[in-house]
Motif scaffolding. Sequence first.
Motif, PDB file in Angstrom:
ATOM      1  N   MET A 102     -26.537   1.317  61.946  1.00 45.48           N
ATOM      2  CA  MET A 102     -25.860   2.781  62.259  1.00 45.48           C
ATOM      3  C   MET A 102     -24.397   2.450  62.577  1.00 45.48           C
ATOM      4  N   GLN A 103     -23.390   3.075  61.911  1.00 51.52           N
ATOM      5  CA  GLN A 103     -22.058   3.121  62.217  1.00 51.52           C
ATOM      6  C   GLN A 103     -21.642   4.177  63.537  1.00 51.52           C
ATOM      7  N   THR A 104     -20.790   3.676  64.210  1.00 48.26           N
ATOM      8  CA  THR A 104     -20.421   4.746  65.158  1.00 48.26           C
ATOM      9  C   THR A 104     -19.335   5.289  64.479  1.00 48.26           C
ATOM     10  N   GLU A 105     -19.461   6.756  65.124  1.00 49.20           N
ATOM     11  CA  GLU A 105     -18.492   7.540  64.570  1.00 49.20           C
ATOM     12  C   GLU A 105     -16.995   7.317  65.435  1.00 49.20           C
ATOM     13  N   ILE A 106     -16.034   7.345  64.576  1.00 49.57           N
ATOM     14  CA  ILE A 106     -14.502   7.094  65.275  1.00 49.57           C
ATOM     15  C   ILE A 106     -14.045   8.293  66.090  1.00 49.57           C
ATOM     16  N   ARG A 107     -13.987   8.264  67.186  1.00 47.96           N
ATOM     17  CA  ARG A 107     -13.267   9.668  68.050  1.00 47.96           C
ATOM     18  C   ARG A 107     -11.726   9.180  68.396  1.00 47.96           C
ATOM     19  N   VAL A 108     -10.909   9.872  68.424  1.00 46.32           N
ATOM     20  CA  VAL A 108      -9.413   9.765  69.044  1.00 46.32           C
ATOM     21  C   VAL A 108      -9.140  10.995  69.971  1.00 46.32           C
ATOM     22  N   LEU A 109      -8.442  10.410  70.895  1.00 45.57           N
ATOM     23  CA  LEU A 109      -8.119  11.292  71.957  1.00 45.57           C
ATOM     24  C   LEU A 109      -6.536  10.970  72.200  1.00 45.57           C
ATOM     25  N   THR A 110      -5.893  12.103  72.221  1.00 51.61           N
ATOM     26  CA  THR A 110      -4.249  11.940  72.247  1.00 51.61           C
ATOM     27  C   THR A 110      -3.695  13.101  73.365  1.00 51.61           C
ATOM     28  N   VAL A 111      -2.967  12.592  74.060  1.00 49.89           N
ATOM     29  CA  VAL A 111      -2.247  13.413  75.100  1.00 49.89           C
ATOM     30  C   VAL A 111      -0.793  13.266  75.111  1.00 49.89           C
ATOM     31  N   THR A 112      -0.091  14.442  74.845  1.00 50.79           N
ATOM     32  CA  THR A 112       1.204  14.813  74.306  1.00 50.79           C
ATOM     33  C   THR A 112       2.011  15.188  75.461  1.00 50.79           C
ATOM     34  N   GLY A 113       2.863  14.570  75.912  1.00 51.06           N
ATOM     35  CA  GLY A 113       3.736  15.218  77.024  1.00 51.06           C
ATOM     36  C   GLY A 113       5.024  15.929  76.482  1.00 51.06           C
ATOM     37  N   ASP A 114       5.527  16.941  77.074  1.00 52.07           N
ATOM     38  CA  ASP A 114       6.665  17.610  76.564  1.00 52.07           C
ATOM     39  C   ASP A 114       7.868  16.836  77.200  1.00 52.07           C
ATOM     40  N   ARG A 115       7.593  15.751  78.135  1.00 46.20           N
ATOM     41  CA  ARG A 115       8.702  15.075  78.810  1.00 46.20           C
ATOM     42  C   ARG A 115       7.984  13.574  79.003  1.00 46.20           C
ATOM     43  N   LEU A 116       8.940  12.896  79.713  1.00 50.20           N
ATOM     44  CA  LEU A 116       8.187  11.648  80.058  1.00 50.20           C
ATOM     45  C   LEU A 116       7.261  11.642  81.095  1.00 50.20           C
ATOM     46  N   LEU A 117       5.980  11.033  81.139  1.00 54.85           N
ATOM     47  CA  LEU A 117       4.998  11.319  82.008  1.00 54.85           C
ATOM     48  C   LEU A 117       4.838  10.149  83.029  1.00 54.85           C
ATOM     49  N   SER A 118       4.816  10.380  84.279  1.00 55.68           N
ATOM     50  CA  SER A 118       4.512   9.321  85.226  1.00 55.68           C
ATOM     51  C   SER A 118       3.182   8.846  85.330  1.00 55.68           C
ATOM     52  N   GLU A 119       2.046   9.911  85.097  1.00 52.32           N
ATOM     53  CA  GLU A 119       0.706   9.881  85.272  1.00 52.32           C
ATOM     54  C   GLU A 119       0.273  10.309  83.832  1.00 52.32           C
ATOM     55  N   LEU A 120      -0.971   9.585  83.416  1.00 53.29           N
ATOM     56  CA  LEU A 120      -1.775   9.951  82.148  1.00 53.29           C
ATOM     57  C   LEU A 120      -2.907  10.428  82.956  1.00 53.29           C
ATOM     58  N   ARG A 121      -3.060  11.982  82.620  1.00 54.98           N
ATOM     59  CA  ARG A 121      -4.080  12.347  83.056  1.00 54.98           C
ATOM     60  C   ARG A 121      -5.033  13.433  81.979  1.00 54.98           C
ATOM     61  N   THR A 122      -6.422  13.411  82.054  1.00 53.60           N
ATOM     62  CA  THR A 122      -7.234  14.111  81.210  1.00 53.60           C
ATOM     63  C   THR A 122      -8.133  14.630  82.236  1.00 53.60           C
ATOM     64  N   ALA A 123      -9.149  15.735  81.682  1.00 58.31           N
ATOM     65  CA  ALA A 123     -10.217  16.151  82.063  1.00 58.31           C
ATOM     66  C   ALA A 123     -11.166  15.033  81.575  1.00 58.31           C
ATOM     67  N   VAL A 124     -12.518  14.888  82.421  1.00 58.32           N
ATOM     68  CA  VAL A 124     -13.387  13.870  82.313  1.00 58.32           C
ATOM     69  C   VAL A 124     -14.670  14.486  82.639  1.00 58.32           C
TER      70      VAL A 124
END
Length: 189
Positions: A1-23
Amino acid sequence: MQTEIRVLTVTGDRLLSELRTAVGVSEWLPREEIENKPLSPKQFRGLWDTGASRSAINNQVVEVCNLQPIGRAKVQTADGVRDTEVYGVNLYLPSQVAIGYIKATCGDLGPDTDVLIGMDVITTGDFAVTNADAKTVMSFRFPSLEHIDFGKQKRINPTLKSPTPSPKVGRNDPCYCGSGKKFKHCHGK
């Protein structure tokens, strides 16, 4: 069984000092128990931290998800070494990226963070952060598919040019990232 590839991208409208997502977080259960007790993840605030070897959750996550400890561990924090509970959890990241059976420690993660996403999760996939044009882009692909080597890319395509250097910014000038703050209170720290 092959694992499906998932991609998550977070784009800031400026330089970000922290990388945050919902989880999302749910308790981890052996396969045979999932049929009797369906998993129902609860949503929390996550912070990606490449300086953390393990993922961590706060007491609110433990209470809301009704988690039971599976052991104890000593962890190194900014405040020193401490002994804490360990919980078996599943993490559900945006873009349907699900990471099963993470051994998360419990601790105080600060006022805006419920889940610390550490290297135990980050190393399950490919992770890159870029800051071109003063905008941060974080991308995470699960599972890992290839090595990303910026040095090799430069050797293969030697015509890649370095961007022009940032103009000199005075301490009291507006920050180049567009935050509206003075440079000394933003990227000049």
